[in-house]
Motif scaffolding. Structure first.
Motif, PDB file in Angstrom:
ATOM      1  N   GLY A  28       0.816  -1.210   0.000  1.00 39.02           N
ATOM      2  CA  GLY A  28       0.000   0.000   0.000  1.00 39.02           C
ATOM      3  C   GLY A  28       0.849   1.258   0.000  1.00 39.02           C
ATOM      4  N   CYS A  29       0.312   2.349  -0.566  1.00 36.01           N
ATOM      5  CA  CYS A  29       1.015   3.631  -0.545  1.00 36.01           C
ATOM      6  C   CYS A  29       0.186   4.660   0.212  1.00 36.01           C
ATOM      7  CB  CYS A  29       1.315   4.124  -1.966  1.00 36.01           C
ATOM      8  SG  CYS A  29      -0.113   4.847  -2.807  1.00 36.01           S
ATOM      9  N   ALA A  30       0.785   5.833   0.431  1.00 38.33           N
ATOM     10  CA  ALA A  30       0.118   6.876   1.215  1.00 38.33           C
ATOM     11  C   ALA A  30      -1.131   7.391   0.495  1.00 38.33           C
ATOM     12  CB  ALA A  30       1.083   8.018   1.481  1.00 38.33           C
ATOM     13  N   ALA A  31      -1.183   7.228  -0.835  1.00 42.26           N
ATOM     14  CA  ALA A  31      -2.344   7.712  -1.580  1.00 42.26           C
ATOM     15  C   ALA A  31      -3.490   6.692  -1.581  1.00 42.26           C
ATOM     16  CB  ALA A  31      -1.924   8.049  -3.011  1.00 42.26           C
ATOM     17  N   GLY A  32      -3.318   5.580  -0.871  1.00 39.50           N
ATOM     18  CA  GLY A  32      -4.408   4.616  -0.723  1.00 39.50           C
ATOM     19  C   GLY A  32      -4.480   3.542  -1.802  1.00 39.50           C
ATOM     20  N   TRP A  33      -3.424   3.421  -2.625  1.00 38.23           N
ATOM     21  CA  TRP A  33      -3.413   2.379  -3.653  1.00 38.23           C
ATOM     22  C   TRP A  33      -2.402   1.308  -3.268  1.00 38.23           C
ATOM     23  CZ3 TRP A  33      -6.607   2.219  -7.915  1.00 38.23           C
ATOM     24  CH2 TRP A  33      -7.404   3.354  -8.105  1.00 38.23           C
ATOM     25  N   LEU A  34      -2.538   0.143  -3.912  1.00 40.16           N
ATOM     26  CA  LEU A  34      -1.541  -0.911  -3.744  1.00 40.16           C
ATOM     27  C   LEU A  34      -0.640  -0.881  -4.966  1.00 40.16           C
ATOM     28  CD1 LEU A  34      -3.936  -3.735  -2.563  1.00 40.16           C
ATOM     29  CD2 LEU A  34      -1.950  -2.980  -1.244  1.00 40.16           C
ATOM     30  N   HIS A  35       0.682  -0.902  -4.747  1.00 38.38           N
ATOM     31  CA  HIS A  35       1.609  -0.911  -5.883  1.00 38.38           C
ATOM     32  C   HIS A  35       2.185  -2.304  -6.091  1.00 38.38           C
ATOM     33  CE1 HIS A  35       1.573   3.312  -6.956  1.00 38.38           C
ATOM     34  NE2 HIS A  35       1.406   3.560  -5.674  1.00 38.38           N
ATOM     35  N   VAL A  36       1.956  -2.820  -7.307  1.00 46.50           N
ATOM     36  CA  VAL A  36       2.386  -4.178  -7.631  1.00 46.50           C
ATOM     37  C   VAL A  36       3.909  -4.224  -7.735  1.00 46.50           C
ATOM     38  CG1 VAL A  36       2.206  -6.050  -9.320  1.00 46.50           C
ATOM     39  CG2 VAL A  36       0.252  -4.524  -8.934  1.00 46.50           C
ATOM     40  N   PRO A  88      -0.831   7.708 -13.643  1.00 48.43           N
ATOM     41  CA  PRO A  88       0.121   7.565 -12.540  1.00 48.43           C
ATOM     42  C   PRO A  88      -0.511   7.846 -11.178  1.00 48.43           C
ATOM     43  CG  PRO A  88       0.534   9.602 -13.745  1.00 48.43           C
ATOM     44  CD  PRO A  88      -0.593   8.909 -14.446  1.00 48.43           C
ATOM     45  N   CYS A  89       0.140   7.341 -10.128  1.00 47.61           N
ATOM     46  CA  CYS A  89      -0.358   7.520  -8.761  1.00 47.61           C
ATOM     47  C   CYS A  89       0.232   8.804  -8.171  1.00 47.61           C
ATOM     48  CB  CYS A  89       0.045   6.327  -7.907  1.00 47.61           C
ATOM     49  SG  CYS A  89      -0.605   6.387  -6.233  1.00 47.61           S
ATOM     50  N   ALA A  90      -0.546   9.460  -7.329  1.00 50.79           N
ATOM     51  CA  ALA A  90      -0.120  10.720  -6.707  1.00 50.79           C
ATOM     52  C   ALA A  90       1.151  10.553  -5.868  1.00 50.79           C
ATOM     53  CB  ALA A  90      -1.246  11.270  -5.840  1.00 50.79           C
ATOM     54  N   CYS A  91       1.412   9.332  -5.399  1.00 52.28           N
ATOM     55  CA  CYS A  91       2.567   9.121  -4.522  1.00 52.28           C
ATOM     56  C   CYS A  91       3.880   9.122  -5.293  1.00 52.28           C
ATOM     57  CB  CYS A  91       2.413   7.819  -3.745  1.00 52.28           C
ATOM     58  SG  CYS A  91       2.755   6.351  -4.727  1.00 52.28           S
ATOM     59  N   GLY A  92       3.803   9.042  -6.626  1.00 56.44           N
ATOM     60  CA  GLY A  92       5.010   9.096  -7.443  1.00 56.44           C
ATOM     61  C   GLY A  92       5.678   7.753  -7.694  1.00 56.44           C
TER      62      GLY A  92
HETATM   63 ZN   LIG Z   1       0.719   5.334  -4.839  1.00 55.24          ZN
END
Ligand SMILES: [Zn+2]
Length: 487
Positions: A302-310, A363-367
């Motif tokens: 999981g990332c701080a933006a609430g998504w899971l990164h594969v 892309p995800c906000a977490c970068g």
């Molecule tokens: Zn993210």
């Protein structure tokens, strides 16, 4: 961070301090360190470097499986010898692979009979099969039992992926320093470890870090007892399933659980975003979320933006519909095909995992350069049952299902709450239904008694298990529709 060689997955329950074994740790340690370098290097190259690493590892795994696994050799017979795209290869399923276990694995010394005998002997807890493999057993979301063998490279990779994830966190927090100053106690609250492979990795990470001591706690314990034990132990790190963390968060809010962890970690089940926020609020510290399976321990973080990164450099995920056609980003898939690029002893290539995922478009906000997903896994209900003194006691669905599975050796069933003090068990018809019912009911009653719920009736439902109409999946534990109170 080093790997140790004497712990297997099913050890989370045993309390222990972490012995530091420099000699035993050396080979695993360097394997993990080099893996960690590889991961950092690849990911610093961004999306293209990650895709290239995935491509190379995929080709290598397919070549290896074709030459060493009779199951894949047969499945790929007739396909060209050139490097193949994933969608050129057939799909595999757990029942089909398990039916040909000895021809699936790539080490002829590994056999289903051998693995089964090894697991049946409790003396082997904490040891490696054939001195080199860790074994995980799981029923998974399809209900079919599976046995998964992990080699040294896979374990080193999973450990390195976890450390890579922790390193990112370390930059943002005072986590390691606080661990040192506060005694570095880690608490792992789990089922028998074989249900929860990720706990084993935490054990390895903790064991190889001499300043951390880890202790396992069982989800089978009554909640009150567990809370008392955690109050005594005062962990700075707490890892468990999201449902268990939610129960503990309620205990913390009620003032009964008096611990101040610096970091929480959840895995083994899907974590709903609202539940994650509520858990973080209750404990006042960040929660790391991991998505994994027995087939591939660490699929995403999981990332701080609430998504899971594969972990796309080590895992290939293909979201597909009912007919195994690709699902576009932004849409929930019917299932997902998993390829585990880290483990070669038992190749998992385009394996129907059964989870529904949604890939984030853009892309995800977490970068993070890694692809972002959300997972809609199986969701069982926490039950709230009335004790003789009128109190409501809450029970973890995973504890209930584990008890039935282990006592009655049944994998398709449903536990339905029908009243504040009444449970009904749904079993499939069959010759052994009576025996299964007998064993399951006795185990459930024993468990309920230990939870101060000896008054709860357990009865056999006239009907068999009923799958969810929309998803086709079987929810194993179903609470009463109306809330019956809070513990
Ligand atoms: Zn993210």
């Amino acid at each position: 961070m080093a790997e140790h060689d004497t712990r297997a997955a099913n050890q989370a329950q045993t309390a222990r301090a972490a012995p530091w074994q420099p000699v035993n740790a050396t080979i695993g340690y360097w394997k993990s360190v080099s893996r960690l370098w590889e991961i950092s290097w690849t990911r610093s190259g961004g999306e293209q470097a990650i895709a290239a690493a995935q491509r190379i590892r995929f080709d290598g795994l397919v070549r290896f499986a074709r030459s060493r696994s009779p199951v894949y050799r047969d499945a790929y017979r007739g396909l060209p010898e050139r490097p193949l795209a994933a969608n050129e290869l057939p799909i595999v399923t757990k029942p089909a692979l398990m039916a040909h276990f000895d021809d699936w694995v790539t080490d002829p010394q590994v056999t289903l009979a051998g693995v089964t005998a090894f697991m049946a002997d409790r003396q082997h807890i904490g040891q490696r099969y054939l001195g080199r493999y860790v074994i995980w057993k799981s029923s998974g979301s399809t209900g079919e039992p599976g046995i998964f063998v992990q080699d040294e490279d896979a374990l080193a990779t999973f450990d390195a992926l976890m450390v890579a994830h922790l390193d990112r966190l370390r930059l943002a927090t005072r986590f390691p320093l606080d661990l040192l100053t506060r005694g570095g106690r880690a608490a792992l609250v789990a089922a028998t470890g074989e249900h929860f492979a990720s706990i084993a990795s935490w054990e390895r990470v903790c064991q190889s870090s001499p300043w951390i001591s880890a202790r396992g706690f069982s989800i089978m314990e009554p909640l009150r007892q567990l809370v008392a034990e955690l109050n005594d132990y005062q962990p700075v790190f707490l890892a468990s399933y999201p449902t268990m963390l939610s129960l503990l968060a309620d205990e913390k809010r009620a003032g009964r659980l008096r611990i101040e962890p610096l970091r929480l970690w959840s895995g083994g089940e899907r974590l709903a975003p609202e539940a994650g926020v509520a858990i973080e609020d209750a404990f006042g510290c960040p929660l790391s979320n991991e998505y994994g399976a027995s087939e591939c321990m660490s699929i995403a973080f999981g990332c701080a933006a609430g998504w899971l990164h594969v972990n796309a450099d080590w895992v290939l995920l293909e979201p597909v519909d009912r007919d195994y056609r690709p699902t576009p980003p932004g849409e929930a898939s019917h299932t997902v095909l998993l390829t585990n690029l880290a483990n070669r002893v038992q190749p998992i290539i385009r394996y129907d995992l059964g989870d529904s995922i949604t890939v984030k478009p853009g892309p995800c906000a977490c970068g993070s350069p890694l692809p972002a997903i959300q997972v809609e896994g199986r969701r069982d209900d926490v039950l709230s049952l009335r004790a003789p003194d009128g109190r409501f006691i809450r029970l973890l669905p995973l504890a209930l299902t584990t008890i039935v599975e282990e006592a009655a050796h049944v994998h398709r069933f449903q536990i339905v709450q029908t009243a504040a003090d009444r449970l009904s068990l749904r079993l499939d018809p069959g010759a052994d239904r009576g025996m299964v019912w007998h064993a399951a009911a006795r185990a459930l009653r024993d468990y309920l008694t230990r939870q101060s719920l000896a008054n709860v009736h357990v009865e056999l439902d006239k009907q068999g298990p009923i799958a969810d109409r929309a998803s086709g999946k079987l929810k194993e534990v179903i609470a009463m529709e109306r809330s019956v109170g809070q513990g």
